[in-house]
Scaffold this motif. Structure first.
Motif, PDB file in Angstrom:
ATOM      1  N   LEU A   7      -9.322   4.002  -8.470  1.00 40.92           N
ATOM      2  CA  LEU A   7      -9.069   2.532  -8.265  1.00 40.92           C
ATOM      3  C   LEU A   7      -7.991   1.887  -7.799  1.00 40.92           C
ATOM      4  N   ARG A   8      -6.614   2.631  -7.914  1.00 41.52           N
ATOM      5  CA  ARG A   8      -5.553   2.290  -7.581  1.00 41.52           C
ATOM      6  C   ARG A   8      -5.386   1.627  -6.268  1.00 41.52           C
ATOM      7  N   LEU A   9      -5.807   3.464  -5.602  1.00 46.47           N
ATOM      8  CA  LEU A   9      -5.565   3.552  -4.597  1.00 46.47           C
ATOM      9  C   LEU A   9      -6.246   2.476  -3.297  1.00 46.47           C
ATOM     10  N   ILE A  10      -7.602   2.411  -4.003  1.00 51.00           N
ATOM     11  CA  ILE A  10      -7.913   1.861  -3.739  1.00 51.00           C
ATOM     12  C   ILE A  10      -7.657  -0.292  -3.060  1.00 51.00           C
ATOM     13  N   LEU A  11      -7.148  -0.527  -4.344  1.00 50.19           N
ATOM     14  CA  LEU A  11      -6.742  -1.707  -4.828  1.00 50.19           C
ATOM     15  C   LEU A  11      -5.803  -1.576  -3.526  1.00 50.19           C
ATOM     16  N   TYR A  12      -4.463  -0.425  -3.535  1.00 43.79           N
ATOM     17  CA  TYR A  12      -3.126  -0.900  -2.711  1.00 43.79           C
ATOM     18  C   TYR A  12      -4.054  -0.784  -1.750  1.00 43.79           C
ATOM     19  N   TYR A  13      -4.430   0.053  -1.002  1.00 50.22           N
ATOM     20  CA  TYR A  13      -5.183  -0.366   0.253  1.00 50.22           C
ATOM     21  C   TYR A  13      -5.739  -1.575   0.623  1.00 50.22           C
ATOM     22  N   TYR A  14      -6.424  -2.030   0.380  1.00 52.83           N
ATOM     23  CA  TYR A  14      -6.844  -3.487   0.869  1.00 52.83           C
ATOM     24  C   TYR A  14      -5.551  -4.308   0.294  1.00 52.83           C
ATOM     25  N   ASP A  15      -4.948  -4.279  -0.650  1.00 50.46           N
ATOM     26  CA  ASP A  15      -3.739  -5.488  -0.408  1.00 50.46           C
ATOM     27  C   ASP A  15      -2.988  -5.182   0.419  1.00 50.46           C
ATOM     28  N   SER A  16      -2.326  -4.563   0.871  1.00 52.18           N
ATOM     29  CA  SER A  16      -1.595  -3.697   1.257  1.00 52.18           C
ATOM     30  C   SER A  16      -1.732  -4.101   2.786  1.00 52.18           C
ATOM     31  N   GLU A  17      -3.481  -4.009   3.515  1.00 52.94           N
ATOM     32  CA  GLU A  17      -3.700  -4.180   4.781  1.00 52.94           C
ATOM     33  C   GLU A  17      -3.173  -2.697   5.366  1.00 52.94           C
ATOM     34  N   GLN A  18      -2.439  -1.602   4.996  1.00 53.53           N
ATOM     35  CA  GLN A  18      -2.055  -0.451   5.458  1.00 53.53           C
ATOM     36  C   GLN A  18      -2.366   0.325   5.053  1.00 53.53           C
ATOM     37  N   VAL A  19      -2.378   2.105   6.034  1.00 46.17           N
ATOM     38  CA  VAL A  19      -2.393   3.243   5.533  1.00 46.17           C
ATOM     39  C   VAL A  19      -2.184   3.613   5.008  1.00 46.17           C
ATOM     40  N   ILE A  20      -2.373   4.228   3.567  1.00 46.19           N
ATOM     41  CA  ILE A  20      -2.006   5.250   2.783  1.00 46.19           C
ATOM     42  C   ILE A  20      -0.753   6.194   3.170  1.00 46.19           C
ATOM     43  N   PRO A  21       0.228   6.065   3.766  1.00 44.61           N
ATOM     44  CA  PRO A  21       1.125   7.011   4.032  1.00 44.61           C
ATOM     45  C   PRO A  21       0.404   8.573   3.746  1.00 44.61           C
ATOM     46  N   LEU A  22       1.468   9.390   4.756  1.00 44.25           N
ATOM     47  CA  LEU A  22       1.496  10.400   4.512  1.00 44.25           C
ATOM     48  C   LEU A  22       2.034  11.355   3.824  1.00 44.25           C
ATOM     49  N   ASP A  23       3.401  10.476   3.742  1.00 44.48           N
ATOM     50  CA  ASP A  23       4.154  10.791   2.576  1.00 44.48           C
ATOM     51  C   ASP A  23       3.729   9.971   1.399  1.00 44.48           C
ATOM     52  N   PRO A  24       3.061  10.178   0.449  1.00 48.13           N
ATOM     53  CA  PRO A  24       2.269   8.228  -1.012  1.00 48.13           C
ATOM     54  C   PRO A  24       3.097   8.983  -1.486  1.00 48.13           C
ATOM     55  N   ALA A  25       4.270   9.318  -1.683  1.00 44.00           N
ATOM     56  CA  ALA A  25       5.206   9.988  -3.505  1.00 44.00           C
ATOM     57  C   ALA A  25       5.325   8.127  -3.450  1.00 44.00           C
ATOM     58  N   PRO A  26       5.932   7.343  -2.239  1.00 43.28           N
ATOM     59  CA  PRO A  26       6.479   5.847  -2.919  1.00 43.28           C
ATOM     60  C   PRO A  26       5.188   4.885  -3.205  1.00 43.28           C
ATOM     61  N   VAL A  27       4.611   4.896  -2.880  1.00 38.87           N
ATOM     62  CA  VAL A  27       2.340   4.545  -3.057  1.00 38.87           C
ATOM     63  C   VAL A  27       2.542   5.139  -4.792  1.00 38.87           C
ATOM     64  N   PHE A  28       2.564   6.409  -5.632  1.00 38.54           N
ATOM     65  CA  PHE A  28       2.093   6.758  -5.984  1.00 38.54           C
ATOM     66  C   PHE A  28       3.315   6.238  -7.576  1.00 38.54           C
ATOM     67  N   ARG A  29       4.292   6.090  -6.803  1.00 38.85           N
ATOM     68  CA  ARG A  29       5.406   5.644  -7.954  1.00 38.85           C
ATOM     69  C   ARG A  29       5.423   3.835  -8.108  1.00 38.85           C
ATOM     70  N   LYS A  30       4.729   3.237  -6.980  1.00 40.08           N
ATOM     71  CA  LYS A  30       4.668   2.076  -6.693  1.00 40.08           C
ATOM     72  C   LYS A  30       3.789   1.614  -8.119  1.00 40.08           C
ATOM     73  N   LEU A  31       2.777   2.364  -7.949  1.00 39.84           N
ATOM     74  CA  LEU A  31       1.599   2.210  -8.794  1.00 39.84           C
ATOM     75  C   LEU A  31       1.116   3.211 -10.319  1.00 39.84           C
ATOM     76  N   ARG A  32       2.439   3.352 -10.533  1.00 40.03           N
ATOM     77  CA  ARG A  32       2.625   3.798 -11.763  1.00 40.03           C
ATOM     78  C   ARG A  32       1.826   5.520 -12.036  1.00 40.03           C
ATOM     79  N   ILE A  33       1.497   6.102 -10.669  1.00 40.52           N
ATOM     80  CA  ILE A  33       0.504   7.450 -10.875  1.00 40.52           C
ATOM     81  C   ILE A  33       1.318   8.726 -11.006  1.00 40.52           C
TER      82      ILE A  33
END
Length: 69
Positions: free
Chosen positions: A27-53
């Motif tokens: 759910l957090r990844l879906i919310l990130y995807y729609y909120d940012s209107e960008q694909v999840i990067p191939l190196d998702p580490a910064p996204v995971f950190r932002k989402l506190r995963i």
């Protein structure tokens, strides 16, 4: 797009096999995807950190199962 239609029955049918942690990450990844209107990067580490995963292994499994590279 900062909103999306949420089909409860479809969500339950598609996530019934997930643990609560896995479902939360999905759910957090879906919310990130729609909120940012960008694909999840191939190196998702910064996204995971932002989402506190913190469980990176599970997050990568969720990406592989539900998202297309």
């Amino acid at each position: 797009m900062h909103y999306f239609q949420f089909e409860i029955k479809e969500w339950i049918a598609n996530t019934a096999h997930l643990t609560l942690e896995e479902e939360s990450i999905y759910l957090r990844l879906i919310l990130y995807y729609y909120d940012s209107e960008q694909v999840i990067p191939l190196d998702p580490a910064p996204v995971f950190r932002k989402l506190r995963i913190k469980n990176i292994d599970v997050a990568v499994q969720i990406l592989n199962e539900f998202f297309v590279e």
